[in-house]
Design an enzyme around this catalytic site. Sequence first.
Site, short mmCIF file in Angstrom:
data_model
loop_
_atom_site.label_atom_id
_atom_site.label_comp_id
_atom_site.label_asym_id
_atom_site.label_seq_id
_atom_site.Cartn_x
_atom_site.Cartn_y
_atom_site.Cartn_z
N LEU A 100 0.81 -1.22 -0.21
CA LEU A 100 -0.15 0.02 0.07
C LEU A 100 0.73 1.07 -0.01
CD1 LEU A 100 -2.87 -0.87 2.79
CD2 LEU A 100 -2.96 -0.88 0.06
N ASP A 101 0.37 2.37 -0.77
CA ASP A 101 1.12 3.57 -0.74
C ASP A 101 1.19 4.15 0.83
OD1 ASP A 101 1.22 3.31 -3.31
OD2 ASP A 101 -0.38 4.75 -3.80
N ALA A 102 2.23 4.95 0.88
CA ALA A 102 2.45 5.55 2.46
C ALA A 102 1.30 6.11 2.88
CB ALA A 102 3.82 6.58 2.31
#
Length: 246
Positions: free
Chosen positions: A110-112
């Site tokens: 997952l993106d930050a």
Amino acid sequence: MTNNPASDKTLRLDKYVASVTDFSRSDVKKLIKAGDIEVDGQVVINPATLVSSDALLALDGQPLRAATPRYFMLHKPAGFVSATRDKWHPTVMELLHEDNLERLHIAGRLDADTTGLLLITDDGQWAHQVMSPKSRCYKRYHVTTEADIPAAAVERFARGLFLDEEKRRTLPARLEILSPRQAWLEICEGKFHQVKRMFSALDNKVVALHRQAVGELELDETLAEGEYRTLTADEVTMLAREAGND
């Protein structure tokens, strides 16, 4: 499915203990020879002794976990990167209190700035099978956008979209519009920044993104952001079955 019964596997005692603790093999051998390790209630002092991977081991009277694959569900908070190491940002691995962190894999990053369900395991084959687009195991996201989502987006997502620098359409996605700027989106791929790029293809911007489910596995509502738990055997089997690997 790769989660074979533990009783089918035997390990050298020193390898077993090293795999479930942060001790080196040389340190483990010293502990064994000193009589600090028990196997099924009996002290064993030969590091080469073969033991079942589901044997009951104890170090100084404290039980050790079984040497079987580990499967975790983490409620990922924003601000953490889905990586084992990063020079500039905190990683999701820093949220885990487990031995041998370097052996764990992140299944479906997952993106930050994205929150929600993240799977972490040391069963790399299981992780790949569950997250592979070929499995058609859909991942469900709650999306909040900057602009209104047009009704026509439902059909466009179902047909697949051409993303920048991509020669093929995305696989069919399921979009359910909840309000002008909120929706559920289900996709079975994991392209780089895919959800954000899909909405960008509609000249819209994702301002908040949360993964709620992988297949039928829902994020445990009792987990606060940053908390995690072990998957049950039924949950591991369910995901493998959904991915067509059981």
